[in-house]
Design a protein around this motif. Structure first.
Motif, PDB file in Angstrom:
ATOM      1  N   PHE A  50       0.822  -1.208   0.000  1.00  0.00           N
ATOM      2  CA  PHE A  50       0.000   0.000   0.000  1.00  0.00           C
ATOM      3  C   PHE A  50       0.857   1.261   0.000  1.00  0.00           C
ATOM      4  O   PHE A  50       0.548   2.239  -0.673  1.00  0.00           O
ATOM      5  CB  PHE A  50      -0.949  -0.008   1.206  1.00  0.00           C
ATOM      6  CG  PHE A  50      -1.923  -1.141   1.152  1.00  0.00           C
ATOM      7  CD1 PHE A  50      -2.995  -1.105   0.286  1.00  0.00           C
ATOM      8  CD2 PHE A  50      -1.735  -2.264   1.942  1.00  0.00           C
ATOM      9  CE1 PHE A  50      -3.899  -2.161   0.214  1.00  0.00           C
ATOM     10  CE2 PHE A  50      -2.629  -3.328   1.891  1.00  0.00           C
ATOM     11  CZ  PHE A  50      -3.711  -3.278   1.028  1.00  0.00           C
ATOM     12  N   TRP A  51       1.960   1.233   0.743  1.00  0.00           N
ATOM     13  CA  TRP A  51       2.861   2.383   0.783  1.00  0.00           C
ATOM     14  C   TRP A  51       3.470   2.628  -0.601  1.00  0.00           C
ATOM     15  O   TRP A  51       3.492   3.759  -1.088  1.00  0.00           O
ATOM     16  CB  TRP A  51       3.971   2.157   1.811  1.00  0.00           C
ATOM     17  CG  TRP A  51       4.862   3.328   1.967  1.00  0.00           C
ATOM     18  CD1 TRP A  51       4.723   4.373   2.804  1.00  0.00           C
ATOM     19  CD2 TRP A  51       6.076   3.585   1.226  1.00  0.00           C
ATOM     20  NE1 TRP A  51       5.753   5.257   2.642  1.00  0.00           N
ATOM     21  CE2 TRP A  51       6.597   4.799   1.678  1.00  0.00           C
ATOM     22  CE3 TRP A  51       6.759   2.888   0.230  1.00  0.00           C
ATOM     23  CZ2 TRP A  51       7.774   5.337   1.177  1.00  0.00           C
ATOM     24  CZ3 TRP A  51       7.924   3.431  -0.272  1.00  0.00           C
ATOM     25  CH2 TRP A  51       8.414   4.645   0.202  1.00  0.00           C
ATOM     26  N   GLY A  52       3.961   1.575  -1.230  1.00  0.00           N
ATOM     27  CA  GLY A  52       4.581   1.702  -2.548  1.00  0.00           C
ATOM     28  C   GLY A  52       3.605   2.191  -3.593  1.00  0.00           C
ATOM     29  O   GLY A  52       3.932   3.055  -4.412  1.00  0.00           O
ATOM     30  N   PHE A  53       2.378   1.645  -3.586  1.00  0.00           N
ATOM     31  CA  PHE A  53       1.385   2.092  -4.550  1.00  0.00           C
ATOM     32  C   PHE A  53       1.008   3.556  -4.312  1.00  0.00           C
ATOM     33  O   PHE A  53       0.870   4.330  -5.257  1.00  0.00           O
ATOM     34  CB  PHE A  53       0.131   1.221  -4.498  1.00  0.00           C
ATOM     35  CG  PHE A  53      -0.926   1.658  -5.469  1.00  0.00           C
ATOM     36  CD1 PHE A  53      -0.793   1.404  -6.824  1.00  0.00           C
ATOM     37  CD2 PHE A  53      -2.029   2.360  -5.037  1.00  0.00           C
ATOM     38  CE1 PHE A  53      -1.751   1.827  -7.729  1.00  0.00           C
ATOM     39  CE2 PHE A  53      -2.997   2.793  -5.935  1.00  0.00           C
ATOM     40  CZ  PHE A  53      -2.848   2.526  -7.285  1.00  0.00           C
ATOM     41  N   SER A  54       0.870   3.942  -3.049  1.00  0.00           N
ATOM     42  CA  SER A  54       0.513   5.338  -2.728  1.00  0.00           C
ATOM     43  C   SER A  54       1.583   6.308  -3.199  1.00  0.00           C
ATOM     44  O   SER A  54       1.283   7.344  -3.787  1.00  0.00           O
ATOM     45  CB  SER A  54       0.302   5.503  -1.226  1.00  0.00           C
ATOM     46  OG  SER A  54      -0.749   4.703  -0.789  1.00  0.00           O
TER      47      SER A  54
END
Length: 70
Positions: A50-54
């Motif tokens: 989720f962090w990487g996609f955000s």
């Protein structure tokens, strides 16, 4: 996108944060076993998706906005 999420999110942020979190637990004199380490790594790797996609999405949004301002 997938490479960014895996490399920057899952591997770099996820594992790095898990190691720091586990070290903090250990330094605070909590009993840290192998199951705790595995759970921390798994949890933070999932959060890293989720962090990487955000970060990827926000970076793309910022680049599109800067192109439109020209």
């Amino acid at each position: 996108m997938l490479r960014f999420v895996v490399v920057r999110g899952v591997l770099a942020w996820g594992i790095g944060t898990a190691v720091i979190f586990t070290a903090i637990q250990f330094l605070q004199h909590h009993e840290v076993g192998a199951l705790d380490v595995a759970r921390n790594i798994g949890t933070f790797m999932i959060a890293g998706i989720f962090w990487g996609f955000s970060v990827w999405w926000l970076r793309g949004r910022k680049q599109r906005k800067s192109r439109n301002d020209l």
